[in-house]
Scaffold this motif. Structure first.
Motif, short mmCIF file in Angstrom:
data_model
loop_
_atom_site.label_atom_id
_atom_site.label_comp_id
_atom_site.label_asym_id
_atom_site.label_seq_id
_atom_site.Cartn_x
_atom_site.Cartn_y
_atom_site.Cartn_z
N GLU A 234 0.84 -1.21 0.00
CA GLU A 234 0.00 0.00 0.00
C GLU A 234 0.87 1.26 0.00
OE1 GLU A 234 -2.72 0.21 3.30
OE2 GLU A 234 -3.21 2.29 2.75
N GLN A 235 1.92 1.24 0.84
CA GLN A 235 2.84 2.39 0.89
C GLN A 235 3.48 2.63 -0.48
OE1 GLN A 235 3.26 4.46 3.48
NE2 GLN A 235 1.68 3.24 4.47
N ARG A 236 3.86 1.52 -1.13
CA ARG A 236 4.53 1.63 -2.43
C ARG A 236 3.57 2.23 -3.45
NH1 ARG A 236 5.84 -3.15 -2.40
NH2 ARG A 236 7.80 -2.96 -1.29
N SER A 237 2.33 1.76 -3.47
CA SER A 237 1.44 2.28 -4.52
C SER A 237 1.11 3.74 -4.24
CB SER A 237 0.21 1.40 -4.73
OG SER A 237 -0.56 1.38 -3.58
N LYS A 238 1.02 4.14 -2.97
CA LYS A 238 0.80 5.56 -2.66
C LYS A 238 1.99 6.39 -3.15
CE LYS A 238 -1.99 5.43 1.55
NZ LYS A 238 -1.85 5.44 3.01
N ALA A 239 3.20 5.88 -2.87
CA ALA A 239 4.41 6.62 -3.26
C ALA A 239 4.48 6.76 -4.78
CB ALA A 239 5.65 5.92 -2.73
N VAL A 240 4.16 5.68 -5.49
CA VAL A 240 4.22 5.72 -6.96
C VAL A 240 3.20 6.72 -7.50
CG1 VAL A 240 3.78 4.35 -9.05
CG2 VAL A 240 5.18 3.40 -7.22
N ALA A 241 2.01 6.71 -6.91
CA ALA A 241 0.96 7.61 -7.39
C ALA A 241 1.38 9.07 -7.25
CB ALA A 241 -0.33 7.35 -6.63
N LYS A 242 2.10 9.39 -6.17
CA LYS A 242 2.51 10.78 -5.94
C LYS A 242 3.76 11.16 -6.73
CE LYS A 242 0.86 11.43 -1.24
NZ LYS A 242 1.40 11.04 0.06
N ALA A 243 4.50 10.15 -7.20
CA ALA A 243 5.86 10.42 -7.70
C ALA A 243 5.90 11.03 -9.10
CB ALA A 243 6.68 9.13 -7.70
N ARG A 244 4.81 10.98 -9.83
CA ARG A 244 4.75 11.51 -11.21
C ARG A 244 5.97 11.06 -12.04
NH1 ARG A 244 4.17 17.62 -10.61
NH2 ARG A 244 4.69 17.56 -12.79
N GLY A 245 6.26 9.78 -11.97
CA GLY A 245 7.32 9.24 -12.83
C GLY A 245 8.70 9.17 -12.18
#
Ligand code: 3HC
Length: 704
Positions: A234-245
């Motif tokens: 869950e933490q990883r998918s949140k981080a990816v969503a915010k990371a904009r690439g």
């Protein structure tokens, strides 16, 4: 230049001359103080790492030394030496991670005493000590993510063990700083003290005397147990969503998971492997180059003038821009007088400001006292006669030359002779404005970006008569306001908007050739732009584009084609987001595709007989970005921009160009300037001479 000082208190004289460590004082028994003193920011360059390792070894070897205090100067350390990242510097041993392992393994207790900043490797360093103590004003952070990497000197393994995975992920993926009180509450430090060194020495003595050393961070387990795979997924998918690439945030989560699941040694190995992977990722070099470009941009070649003092500023116009500009100054502690034509208008501005501060307080972006103090710095004024003695005026009235000229003529009359007169115009001719005053040397462009209290860019524009003191003053302003200043030459649109014209028009030409606006915006956003070019048109207002374009068309060379899709939508009563309809239909701020737009655009294409183009997403992206690079090259050729890096700073800080792509010029070099030229040739044939290749592209190709 570096020094690592060791203060040995009542210890035998150590033979340290060869490592440039000096013994300063000898008053307290048994404590060695290692002080990092390497201006400007105590970065852990090779020489500092080596000197620290030798200082540590010497203190450990000295029989009369019982414990060590490690401190900095007015700041502790800004971390790894970023100038070593570019690869042409030899990296001296020990490496940072080995140094911190040595520190943690020290047979004598080490107390870290932090004043000022501890960033990146600076924070990682203290995590490897026995006890951490800081002044109330100290700040901590792990901003590696902003350079596309992770805290790879043990930081991802020690921090979660000290403060738990959630807080560690938050700190390392956002890269923000926290103050000493927050660090204490999290458990990152152990104490706060006004009298830093005395307290640190006392603590070091106490630990040495009892022999009771705190458990090293890497051996702590209490904060990292009980987190399962699902939690990290869950933490990883949140981080990816915010990371904009950006790749680093997901890697940080992976490392924190390793800290919670692997033994320390394996965790450290895992961290190293991900650090190496991120260092090899082009995002790291793009971000590092941008970091350096931001610092370079503030320096104007051959400018030796000293900035004039600015203690009171007038902002003319309390619309969206004026309000944001007033807040930007007030937030930086500068007194502001906000002027409007009548009481109602100035009151409207003040109430927007009040609301903005309330929102910021409720978002916890600012604390209540700071918000109240900033707000109190903004004083209302009606008309221009009541401005009083101001050092700088920033005009933020509508973009009409006649209005601006009239205003500047009056400002010239009512303000003291030393006052700098700045215009926030985003495209108008500074010289035309300056000529209505008796002080053209003090007239300058100070182009803020909306919202001006948030956006990081200050694009200053030099008129042909602007004097050096004025330039030095507005360039220094950027830093004071927490922004990055870039100096641009005086031309239509300066650095940023001049390039934006080609980006937006290219998008509109594609629409005229049958590509759906939603697809063009999706491609730009997938690349990392915060908003596609057509959605941006809606945000600014289609009526604004129509007006600006009418003026611009009169100045264009013959044979230039102008895209007219905005005009077609505008004629159908669509003004953009403010009317709820533009390239999209809006429900509040939510943008939705609109079948009516398709109908209007199809009719426009049919009526004009434009051929349909079949483009891949990559071709769409090329048509958006390659013309940006071409126009940037033209700006370098005619002196509008001083350096390629300045253009990259303008686009990353003012227009949301993804930082990990380094800015349009950096991106252009990476994809190949030959492609820029080929695209310009193709578009030039279709749309006119303005789109033709920049004459200096061949030279730029050879220059790297
Ligand atoms: N290494 C080398 N030089 C650095 C540096 C660093 N870490 N940090 C700042 N500098 C240099 C700047 O380039 C500038 O040089 P200049 O005078 O030649 O232009 C000078 O120090 C002053 O910097 P600023 O102009 O930025 O001064 P400010 O006072 O505005 O800001 C700062 C100071 C907050 C420390 C800011 O410079 C900053 O944020 N620095 C970057 C910190 C950082 O990202 N650290 C992490 C490094 S990565 C790391 O530690 C890796 C490890 O985990 C493995």
């Amino acid at each position: 230049m570096y020094r690592t000082r060791v203060f040995i208190f009542s210890a035998p004289i150590l033979s340290l001359r060869e490592i440039r460590v000096s013994i300063i004082e000898r008053t307290v028994s048994g404590i060695a103080i290692l002080q990092i003193d390497s201006p400007p920011v105590n970065a852990f360059g090779g020489a500092v790492r080596a000197a620290l390792a030798r200082g540590l070894a010497a203190a450990c070897a000295a029989p009369d030394i019982n414990a060590i205090v490690l401190c900095g100067t007015t700041l502790f350390s800004a971390g790894a030496d970023i100038t070593e990242f570019s690869g042409d510097k030899v990296r001296l041993k020990p490496m940072l991670w080995d140094l911190f392992t040595l520190l943690e393994a020290s047979p004598k207790p080490v107390v870290a005493a932090v004043d000022g900043l501890a960033l990146g490797g600076g924070t990682e360093c203290i995590l490897a000590t026995d006890y951490r103590i800081a002044t109330p004003s100290a700040r901590f952070g792990l901003p590696e993510v902003k350079l596309g990497i992770l805290p790879g000197a043990g930081g991802t393994q020690r921090l979660p063990r000290l403060i738990g995975p959630q807080a560690a992920i938050d700190l390392m993926t956002r890269g923000h700083t926290i103050d000493a009180q927050q660090a204490l509450a999290l458990g990152m430090i152990d104490a706060i003290a006004e009298d830093l060194l005395s307290e640190a020495i006392a603590r070091a003595k106490a630990i040495a005397a009892t022999g009771n050393r705190p458990t090293a961070a890497l051996r702590r387990t209490d904060k990292v147990s009980g987190f399962d795979r699902a939690y990290f997924a869950e933490q990883r998918s949140k981080a990816v969503a915010k990371a904009r690439g950006l790749a680093a945030p997901a890697a940080i989560v992976d490392c924190v998971e390793a800290a919670c699941t692997l033994p320390p040694r394996e965790g450290l190995r895992f961290e190293r492997s991900l650090l190496d992977a991120l260092r090899a990722n082009p995002q790291h070099m793009a971000l590092t180059t941008l970091f350096q470009a931001e610092r370079a941009a503030a320096k104007v070649p051959h400018l030796v003038a000293t900035p004039a003092p600015v203690s009171r500023v007038a902002v003319i116009g309390a619309g969206t821009m004026g309000v944001g500009i007033a807040m930007a100054f007030a937030n930086a502690g500068v007194d502001v007088v906000l002027s409007e034509v009548d009481t109602a208008a100035v009151q409207r501005g003040l109430s927007t400001i009040g609301q903005n501060y309330e929102n910021a307080v409720s978002r916890k972006a600012i604390d209540r006292d700071a918000a109240d103090a900033a707000r109190a710095r903004i004083e209302p004024a009606v008309g221009l006669e009541a401005l009083g003695p101001v050092d700088l005026v920033v005009e933020a009235i509508p973009e009409e030359m006649a209005l601006k000229q009239q205003l500047f003529a009056t400002l010239d009359r009512v303000t003291p002779q030393h006052t700098i007169l700045g215009t926030n115009t985003s495209s108008l001719d500074i010289d035309e404005i300056a000529k209505t005053t008796s002080r053209p040397g003090k007239v300058v462009g100070v182009h803020f970006f909306a919202p001006a209290n948030v956006m990081k860019l200050l694009e200053n524009v030099r008129g042909s008569l602007t004097d050096d003191t004025t330039i030095a003053t507005v360039m220094a302003l950027g830093k004071r306001l927490g922004k990055v200043s870039v100096l641009a030459g005086n031309c239509d649109g300066f650095i940023g908007n001049r390039m934006l014209h080609y980006y937006s028009c290219s998008a509109e030409f594609m629409v005229e050739h049958g590509i759906a606006p939603t697809r063009i915006d999706a491609v730009a956003e997938a690349f990392g732009m915060p908003m596609g070019p057509l959605a941006l048109r809606d945000l600014v207002g289609l009526d604004v584009t129509v007006l600006v374009r009418k003026q611009r068309m009169a100045r264009q060379p013959l044979g230039t084609r102008t895209p007219l899709v905005v005009e077609a939508l505008h004629a159908a009563g669509r003004l953009g987001m403010k009317s709820g309809k533009g390239f999209y239909r809006y429900e509040g701020r939510r943008r939705l595709p609109d079948p009516d737009v398709t109908t209007i655009l199809e009719e426009h294409v049919r009526r004009n007989g434009f051929a349909r183009l079949a483009l891949t997403d990559q071709q769409i992206l090329d048509r958006l970005l390659l013309p940006l690079v071409n126009e940037g090259a033209k700006e370098l050729a005619d002196g509008t921009a001083i350096r390629e890096g300045d253009i990259d700073v303008v686009w990353s800080s003012g227009y949301g160009f993804p930082r990990h792509e380094g800015g349009p010029m950096y991106w252009g070099r990476r994809v190949g300037l030959e492609r820029v030229k080929a695209m310009a040739d193709e578009l030039g044939q279709c749309f006119g001479a303005n789109w033709m290749p920049a004459s200096n592209l061949d030279g730029l190709l050879k220059s790297h």
